[in-house]
Motif scaffolding. Structure first.
Motif, PDB file in Angstrom:
ATOM      1  N   GLN A 185       0.845  -1.190   0.000  1.00 55.27           N
ATOM      2  CA  GLN A 185       0.000   0.000   0.000  1.00 55.27           C
ATOM      3  C   GLN A 185       0.887   1.250   0.000  1.00 55.27           C
ATOM      4  N   ILE A 186       0.422   2.262  -0.717  1.00 55.94           N
ATOM      5  CA  ILE A 186       1.098   3.556  -0.749  1.00 55.94           C
ATOM      6  C   ILE A 186       0.094   4.597  -0.282  1.00 55.94           C
ATOM      7  N   ALA A 187       0.438   5.318   0.781  1.00 59.84           N
ATOM      8  CA  ALA A 187      -0.466   6.311   1.353  1.00 59.84           C
ATOM      9  C   ALA A 187       0.114   7.705   1.196  1.00 59.84           C
ATOM     10  N   LEU A 188      -0.782   8.673   1.106  1.00 60.32           N
ATOM     11  CA  LEU A 188      -0.403  10.092   1.088  1.00 60.32           C
ATOM     12  C   LEU A 188      -0.487  10.623   2.505  1.00 60.32           C
ATOM     13  N   ALA A 189       0.598  11.215   2.976  1.00 58.61           N
ATOM     14  CA  ALA A 189       0.684  11.659   4.365  1.00 58.61           C
ATOM     15  C   ALA A 189      -0.214  12.862   4.642  1.00 58.61           C
ATOM     16  N   PRO A 190      -0.660  12.987   5.895  1.00 60.67           N
ATOM     17  CA  PRO A 190      -1.402  14.182   6.306  1.00 60.67           C
ATOM     18  C   PRO A 190      -0.405  15.263   6.714  1.00 60.67           C
ATOM     19  N   MET A 191      -0.317  16.339   5.950  1.00 57.70           N
ATOM     20  CA  MET A 191       0.654  17.387   6.232  1.00 57.70           C
ATOM     21  C   MET A 191      -0.085  18.697   6.455  1.00 57.70           C
ATOM     22  N   GLU A 192      -0.160  19.096   7.708  1.00 59.79           N
ATOM     23  CA  GLU A 192      -0.939  20.273   8.097  1.00 59.79           C
ATOM     24  C   GLU A 192      -0.398  21.524   7.417  1.00 59.79           C
ATOM     25  N   GLY A 193      -1.329  22.292   6.820  1.00 55.21           N
ATOM     26  CA  GLY A 193      -0.952  23.513   6.134  1.00 55.21           C
ATOM     27  C   GLY A 193      -0.392  23.303   4.746  1.00 55.21           C
ATOM     28  N   LEU A 194      -0.376  22.064   4.270  1.00 56.27           N
ATOM     29  CA  LEU A 194       0.165  21.793   2.932  1.00 56.27           C
ATOM     30  C   LEU A 194      -0.750  20.877   2.127  1.00 56.27           C
ATOM     31  N   VAL A 195      -0.988  19.677   2.625  1.00 56.97           N
ATOM     32  CA  VAL A 195      -1.803  18.719   1.870  1.00 56.97           C
ATOM     33  C   VAL A 195      -3.265  18.896   2.268  1.00 56.97           C
ATOM     34  N   ASP A 196      -3.887  19.889   1.663  1.00 52.07           N
ATOM     35  CA  ASP A 196      -5.318  20.152   1.882  1.00 52.07           C
ATOM     36  C   ASP A 196      -6.119  19.423   0.820  1.00 52.07           C
ATOM     37  N   GLU A 197      -7.419  19.740   0.723  1.00 49.45           N
ATOM     38  CA  GLU A 197      -8.254  19.015  -0.234  1.00 49.45           C
ATOM     39  C   GLU A 197      -7.824  19.233  -1.672  1.00 49.45           C
ATOM     40  N   ILE A 198      -7.189  20.375  -1.975  1.00 51.37           N
ATOM     41  CA  ILE A 198      -6.748  20.622  -3.348  1.00 51.37           C
ATOM     42  C   ILE A 198      -5.617  19.675  -3.724  1.00 51.37           C
ATOM     43  N   LEU A 199      -4.592  19.600  -2.892  1.00 50.40           N
ATOM     44  CA  LEU A 199      -3.480  18.699  -3.204  1.00 50.40           C
ATOM     45  C   LEU A 199      -3.899  17.239  -3.085  1.00 50.40           C
ATOM     46  N   ARG A 200      -4.781  16.914  -2.144  1.00 51.49           N
ATOM     47  CA  ARG A 200      -5.276  15.532  -2.089  1.00 51.49           C
ATOM     48  C   ARG A 200      -5.949  15.169  -3.399  1.00 51.49           C
ATOM     49  N   ASP A 201      -6.729  16.081  -3.933  1.00 50.95           N
ATOM     50  CA  ASP A 201      -7.411  15.851  -5.204  1.00 50.95           C
ATOM     51  C   ASP A 201      -6.401  15.607  -6.321  1.00 50.95           C
ATOM     52  N   LEU A 202      -5.451  16.521  -6.473  1.00 47.89           N
ATOM     53  CA  LEU A 202      -4.509  16.429  -7.589  1.00 47.89           C
ATOM     54  C   LEU A 202      -3.598  15.215  -7.470  1.00 47.89           C
ATOM     55  N   LEU A 203      -3.022  14.991  -6.293  1.00 47.33           N
ATOM     56  CA  LEU A 203      -2.044  13.917  -6.153  1.00 47.33           C
ATOM     57  C   LEU A 203      -2.687  12.540  -6.257  1.00 47.33           C
TER      58      LEU A 203
END
Length: 335
Positions: A2-20
Motif C-alpha cells: 500500500q502507498i499512502a499520502l501523508a497528512p501534512m498540516e498547512g500543505l496537503v489540503d483538499e486541493i493537493l489531495r485531489d490532484l495527487l
C-alpha cells in the motif's frame, strides 16, 4: 503493498489531495489533523478540513480518505471520533507525530511520546466508542528527543487497539533533517503484531527500495517526496511490478499547476491563494528546473489576475474532468 499520502498540516489540503490522488497509485490519504481540545466540535469544522466527507470520504479519483484527530484528552477525543463516525468517517487516525512547537506546547502530537500510558489510554478510549467496523490507526515518531522509548510507545498503541501504525522514522527533535532511521521501523514491526507503515525521507524510487530493504516493511506513506514529485507513487507502483515508469513530463505538471491554481482561486481568499501556489511550486523546484524558473517569475507577485496570465489559466475555466488524471488529459491533447 500500500502507498499512502501523508497528512501534512498547512500543505496537503483538499486541493493537493485531489490532484495527487488523480495522478494515480495512492491507495489512501489522510486529512490534515483536526485539533481536539475540550469540546465536541461542530459538523462544520469537520466539513471544513474534510470536505470529501460529502462524497463518501473519497477524493474525486475515488481514493479513500481517513480522518485524523490530534489532542491529549481521551474522553474528548473519543467523543469527537464517535461523532466523525456518525458523519461517515471510515477510519479514525490519531496523531502522535506532529513536531510543531505550538502543537507540542498545547500537549499534542509528538510530545505525547513521552507518555506511553497516555497513548494507550487515548487509543483504548477511542477504540471503545467507535463502531467495531471502523479501524482506529495511529501515526507516531520514534520519540521526542530519543528513540529509546519507541518500542514502548508502539506497544502502547497496539495494545490500546490501534489496527495499524505509521512510523515516521525520526524523533521530534530530528524534525525533518535527514537521515530517516528506517532500521527502527524494523524494530517496531518486530515489537507489535499489527501492520507497520514506513514514513520519512522517501524522495525517489531508489529511496523506496532502500527503505524497504532496511525496514523490512512493504507499505509506505509518502509526504514531501510525493508533493515534490507528484508521480512518485506511480513510479514506485511500477517498480514494484517490475516495470520502469517514465517520469512525469513538465507539460503534465503544468496541467496540474493550472488546475491547482484554478481551485485555489475558487476556494481561498485572494490574499492567501498566491502563497499556496508559491508553497507548492517551491517544493517542485527540487525535481523540475522549469519549476524553479516559474517560481522566480511568480515569487514577488501577489495579484491573482497577473498570476492567471503567468500560468496561462482561465480562472473561470473548468477543472480537469471528474475522476480523470492529468496524465490522460495530456495524452489526449497530444494525440
Amino acid at each position: 503493498m500500500q502507498i499512502a499520502l501523508a497528512p501534512m498540516e498547512g500543505l496537503v489540503d483538499e486541493i493537493l489531495r485531489d490532484l495527487l490522488t488523480r495522478v494515480g497509485d495512492v491507495d489512501w490519504c489522510v486529512t490534515e489533523f483536526i485539533r481536539v481540545c475540550d469540546r465536541l466540535l461542530p459538523e462544520a469544522h469537520f466539513r471544513k478540513l474534510a470536505p470529501e466527507l460529502a462524497h463518501g470520504w473519497r477524493t474525486r479519483a475515488g481514493t479513500p480518505m481517513r480522518l485524523q484527530l490530534l489532542g491529549s484528552d481521551p474522553p474528548c477525543l473519543a467523543e469527537n471520533a464517535a461523532f466523525a463516525c456518525e458523519l461517515g468517517a471510515p477510519v479514525i487516525d490519531l496523531n502522535f507525530g506532529c513536531p510543531a512547537k505550538t502543537v507540542n506546547k498545547s500537549r499534542g502530537g509528538a510530545v505525547l511520546l513521552k507518555e506511553p500510558e497516555l497513548l494507550h489510554a487515548i487509543v483504548r478510549e477511542v477504540r471503545r466508542v467507535v463502531p467495531a467496523s471502523v479501524p482506529v490507526t495511529a501515526k507516531m515518531r520514534l520519540g521526542y528527543d530519543s528513540p529509546d522509548g519507541a518500542l514502548d510507545c508502539a506497544r502502547a498503541l497496539a495494545d490500546g487497539g490501534a489496527a495499524q501504525i505509521v512510523v515516521h522514522a525520526r524523533t521530534k527533535v530530528d524534525g525533518y533533517k535527514p537521515p530517516a532511521h528506517w532500521e527502527w521501523v524494523a524494530r517496531v514491526q518486530e515489537a507489535v503484531a499489527v501492520p507497520v507503515i514506513a514514513n520519512g525521507e522517501i524522495w525517489s524510487v531508489e529511496d523506496w527500495r532502500r527503505c524497504r530493504a532496511v525496514s523490512g516493511v512493504e507499505d509506505v506513506m509518502l509526504g514531501r517526496g510525493l508533493v515534490s514529485r507528484p508521480d512518485l507513487a506511480r513510479q514506485i507502483a511500477s517498480a514494484r511490478a517490475g516495470r520502469e515508469a517514465e517520469p512525469m513530463p513538465w507539460a503534465e505538471l503544468q496541467s496540474l499547476l493550472a488546475d491547482f491554481w484554478r481551485q485555489a482561486r475558487r476556494k481561498l481568499a485572494p490574499r492567501y491563494a498566491p502563497g499556496r501556489l508559491k508553497q507548492w511550486l517551491g517544493m517542485l523546484t527540487r525535481n523540475y528546473p522549469q519549476a524553479a524558473e516559474l517560481f522566480a517569475e511568480v515569487r514577488r507577485e501577489s495579484d491573482c489576475a497577473r498570476l492567471d496570465a503567468l500560468l496561462g489559466v482561465d480562472a473561470d475555466g473548468p477543472p480537469l474532468g471528474e475522476g480523470e488524471s492529468s496524465r490522460k488529459k495530456t495524452e489526449a491533447s497530444e494525440a
